[in-house]
Scaffold this motif. Structure first.
Motif, PDB file in Angstrom:
ATOM      1  N   MET B   1      74.540  56.966 -35.253  1.00  0.00           N
ATOM      2  CA  MET B   1      74.384  56.098 -34.056  1.00  0.00           C
ATOM      3  C   MET B   1      75.703  56.033 -33.275  1.00  0.00           C
ATOM      4  SD  MET B   1      73.898  52.296 -33.134  1.00  0.00           S
ATOM      5  CE  MET B   1      72.760  51.294 -34.061  1.00  0.00           C
ATOM      6  N   ASN B   2      75.967  57.086 -32.537  1.00  0.00           N
ATOM      7  CA  ASN B   2      77.195  57.153 -31.739  1.00  0.00           C
ATOM      8  C   ASN B   2      77.098  56.287 -30.497  1.00  0.00           C
ATOM      9  OD1 ASN B   2      78.823  58.926 -33.272  1.00  0.00           O
ATOM     10  ND2 ASN B   2      77.482  60.630 -32.654  1.00  0.00           N
ATOM     11  N   LEU B   3      78.111  55.471 -30.297  1.00  0.00           N
ATOM     12  CA  LEU B   3      78.106  54.600 -29.121  1.00  0.00           C
ATOM     13  C   LEU B   3      78.295  55.416 -27.858  1.00  0.00           C
ATOM     14  CD1 LEU B   3      80.230  51.577 -30.341  1.00  0.00           C
ATOM     15  CD2 LEU B   3      77.758  51.773 -30.161  1.00  0.00           C
ATOM     16  N   ARG B   4      77.605  55.000 -26.830  1.00  0.00           N
ATOM     17  CA  ARG B   4      77.755  55.682 -25.529  1.00  0.00           C
ATOM     18  C   ARG B   4      78.469  54.765 -24.559  1.00  0.00           C
ATOM     19  NH1 ARG B   4      71.862  58.550 -24.742  1.00  0.00           N
ATOM     20  NH2 ARG B   4      72.121  60.026 -26.432  1.00  0.00           N
ATOM     21  N   ASN B   5      79.104  55.390 -23.609  1.00  0.00           N
ATOM     22  CA  ASN B   5      79.873  54.612 -22.658  1.00  0.00           C
ATOM     23  C   ASN B   5      79.070  54.389 -21.382  1.00  0.00           C
ATOM     24  OD1 ASN B   5      81.962  53.283 -21.523  1.00  0.00           O
ATOM     25  ND2 ASN B   5      83.107  55.125 -20.972  1.00  0.00           N
ATOM     26  N   THR B   6      78.196  53.419 -21.407  1.00  0.00           N
ATOM     27  CA  THR B   6      77.346  53.205 -20.240  1.00  0.00           C
ATOM     28  C   THR B   6      78.054  52.333 -19.210  1.00  0.00           C
ATOM     29  OG1 THR B   6      76.363  51.206 -21.150  1.00  0.00           O
ATOM     30  CG2 THR B   6      75.311  53.292 -21.700  1.00  0.00           C
ATOM     31  N   LYS B   7      77.558  52.428 -17.990  1.00  0.00           N
ATOM     32  CA  LYS B   7      78.134  51.624 -16.907  1.00  0.00           C
ATOM     33  C   LYS B   7      78.004  50.150 -17.229  1.00  0.00           C
ATOM     34  CE  LYS B   7      77.137  55.191 -13.603  1.00  0.00           C
ATOM     35  NZ  LYS B   7      76.188  55.780 -12.651  1.00  0.00           N
ATOM     36  N   GLN B   8      76.864  49.778 -17.752  1.00  0.00           N
ATOM     37  CA  GLN B   8      76.643  48.371 -18.067  1.00  0.00           C
ATOM     38  C   GLN B   8      77.630  47.874 -19.109  1.00  0.00           C
ATOM     39  OE1 GLN B   8      74.356  50.729 -17.848  1.00  0.00           O
ATOM     40  NE2 GLN B   8      72.416  49.985 -17.030  1.00  0.00           N
ATOM     41  N   ARG B   9      77.796  48.646 -20.171  1.00  0.00           N
ATOM     42  CA  ARG B   9      78.704  48.209 -21.237  1.00  0.00           C
ATOM     43  C   ARG B   9      80.127  48.073 -20.711  1.00  0.00           C
ATOM     44  NH1 ARG B   9      77.620  51.396 -26.274  1.00  0.00           N
ATOM     45  NH2 ARG B   9      75.923  49.861 -26.302  1.00  0.00           N
ATOM     46  N   GLN B  10      80.531  49.044 -19.908  1.00  0.00           N
ATOM     47  CA  GLN B  10      81.885  48.991 -19.353  1.00  0.00           C
ATOM     48  C   GLN B  10      82.045  47.777 -18.442  1.00  0.00           C
ATOM     49  OE1 GLN B  10      84.443  51.151 -20.245  1.00  0.00           O
ATOM     50  NE2 GLN B  10      85.535  49.473 -19.248  1.00  0.00           N
ATOM     51  N   ALA B  11      81.021  47.530 -17.628  1.00  0.00           N
ATOM     52  CA  ALA B  11      81.092  46.411 -16.682  1.00  0.00           C
ATOM     53  C   ALA B  11      81.139  45.072 -17.417  1.00  0.00           C
ATOM     54  CB  ALA B  11      79.888  46.454 -15.744  1.00  0.00           C
ATOM     55  N   ILE B  12      80.429  44.983 -18.522  1.00  0.00           N
ATOM     56  CA  ILE B  12      80.419  43.747 -19.310  1.00  0.00           C
ATOM     57  C   ILE B  12      81.797  43.505 -19.911  1.00  0.00           C
ATOM     58  CG2 ILE B  12      79.536  42.774 -21.477  1.00  0.00           C
ATOM     59  CD1 ILE B  12      76.780  44.075 -20.634  1.00  0.00           C
ATOM     60  N   LEU B  13      82.399  44.557 -20.429  1.00  0.00           N
ATOM     61  CA  LEU B  13      83.741  44.414 -20.982  1.00  0.00           C
ATOM     62  C   LEU B  13      84.732  44.049 -19.883  1.00  0.00           C
ATOM     63  CD1 LEU B  13      85.774  44.565 -23.223  1.00  0.00           C
ATOM     64  CD2 LEU B  13      85.812  47.049 -22.998  1.00  0.00           C
ATOM     65  N   ASP B  14      84.619  44.724 -18.732  1.00  0.00           N
ATOM     66  CA  ASP B  14      85.508  44.411 -17.606  1.00  0.00           C
ATOM     67  C   ASP B  14      85.412  42.944 -17.247  1.00  0.00           C
ATOM     68  OD1 ASP B  14      86.326  46.985 -17.466  1.00  0.00           O
ATOM     69  OD2 ASP B  14      85.170  47.512 -15.685  1.00  0.00           O
ATOM     70  N   ALA B  15      84.189  42.440 -17.171  1.00  0.00           N
ATOM     71  CA  ALA B  15      83.983  41.047 -16.765  1.00  0.00           C
ATOM     72  C   ALA B  15      84.723  40.105 -17.700  1.00  0.00           C
ATOM     73  CB  ALA B  15      82.496  40.715 -16.760  1.00  0.00           C
ATOM     74  N   ILE B  16      84.661  40.386 -18.997  1.00  0.00           N
ATOM     75  CA  ILE B  16      85.302  39.519 -19.970  1.00  0.00           C
ATOM     76  C   ILE B  16      86.813  39.643 -19.907  1.00  0.00           C
ATOM     77  CG2 ILE B  16      85.630  39.185 -22.450  1.00  0.00           C
ATOM     78  CD1 ILE B  16      82.767  39.457 -22.854  1.00  0.00           C
ATOM     79  N   GLU B  17      87.287  40.830 -19.649  1.00  0.00           N
ATOM     80  CA  GLU B  17      88.734  41.002 -19.606  1.00  0.00           C
ATOM     81  C   GLU B  17      89.320  40.454 -18.311  1.00  0.00           C
ATOM     82  OE1 GLU B  17      89.809  45.020 -20.825  1.00  0.00           O
ATOM     83  OE2 GLU B  17      89.503  44.328 -22.895  1.00  0.00           O
ATOM     84  N   THR B  18      88.550  40.512 -17.254  1.00  0.00           N
ATOM     85  CA  THR B  18      89.049  40.046 -15.963  1.00  0.00           C
ATOM     86  C   THR B  18      89.052  38.522 -15.889  1.00  0.00           C
ATOM     87  OG1 THR B  18      88.113  41.995 -14.922  1.00  0.00           O
ATOM     88  CG2 THR B  18      88.737  40.186 -13.472  1.00  0.00           C
ATOM     89  N   HIS B  19      87.913  37.921 -16.175  1.00  0.00           N
ATOM     90  CA  HIS B  19      87.806  36.464 -16.137  1.00  0.00           C
ATOM     91  C   HIS B  19      88.315  35.898 -17.442  1.00  0.00           C
ATOM     92  CE1 HIS B  19      85.016  37.872 -13.132  1.00  0.00           C
ATOM     93  NE2 HIS B  19      85.002  36.679 -12.604  1.00  0.00           N
TER      94      HIS B  19
END
Lengths: 144, 144
Positions: B1-19
DNA sequence: TCAATAATAGGAATGATTACTAATTAGTTT
DNA sequence: AAACTAATTAGTAATCATTCCTATTATTGA
């Protein structure tokens, strides 16, 4: 709103003081129901909140979608297994050390600290050996 | 079960790191939805769990029937107001001190500690002044 | 004993989170 | 670049610990 000393409330407190620690509301319900067959689960929840408000019992939230309750008579911290959700007690007295450290820390401002929660997350001895079977359990526990 | 780098996952992480810190899944959902209108709330929950599993974000459970998330980039503890449920950060580095203390304590046995949670409960400055209005809020927050 | 009202039983409602499924994608191989 | 495969997604239904609601009962102070 003066508190009354009902049989149910007393029985609920007794159950928590008699049976060591880490009971869920459901656990308490089952225990007390043995002697109070008409007991309602809502009564358990209501009284657990009352008792927690008084400081007689302590609520434990480990991020498992369920709340545990224990008496505040003895002080200890918890080791929570992230695989099987088992809880182990650790005897330690840190209150004063922690309070001293917090006072020195930045950001506390005028916050009036009343108490604290500290728990350690990891893997218990049993789950280090047989990780697979145990893994299922947490999914069930987390489900709502 | 290799993790994929989806736009959604990246955006969710960005949101948490930004705010800064302490976002609920709903908060994250609203933020990310601005740029990904078709985002599903389930996707947010699933990815928060994945990121927490990786150790990239930290889950915060204060016994308020809701989970907060924050980046693990900076280490701090929390002061939680039991009236308004507000959260204040305390800058402190205790990891090593705590670990040393736990090792000396009784009851630890073969438990393998991976990390810990420490938070302080009390009353914030604002609620010490106006306790009445604030009191209602927590009941709402606790309700499910 | 009796009134005032806190507490209860029972059941319905709430709401954060998870589960399910068909359709969509990221990453890989030809 | 087309095909392939498994991971991921959107959308929605389901779960379930906990709270809320209300008629009835029980406690307590006078």
């Amino acid at each position: 709103m003066n508190l009354r000393n009902t049989k149910q409330r007393q029985a609920i407190l007794d159950a928590i003081e008699t049976h060591g620690g880490h009971l869920t509301a459901e656990d308490v319900y089952k225990i007390v129901k043995r002697h109070h067959p008409r007991l309602s689960l809502g009564t358990v929840y209501r009284n657990l909140r009352v008792l927690a408000g008084q400081g007689t019992v302590r609520e434990l939230d480990f991020g498992m979608a369920i709340t545990y309750f224990e008496t505040t008579k003895d002080t200890h911290y918890h080791l929570v297994c992230r695989i099987c959700s088992g809880i182990v007690d650790v005897e330690m007295e840190l209150e004063q050390k922690l309070m001293k450290l917090v006072e020195q820390a930045s950001g506390v401002g005028g916050f009036q600290i009343e108490n604290h929660r500290l728990d350690f997350v990891g893997i218990c001895e049993a789950c280090q050996v047989k990780p697979v079977q145990a893994a299922k359990q947490i999914r069930t526990l987390r489900a709502r």
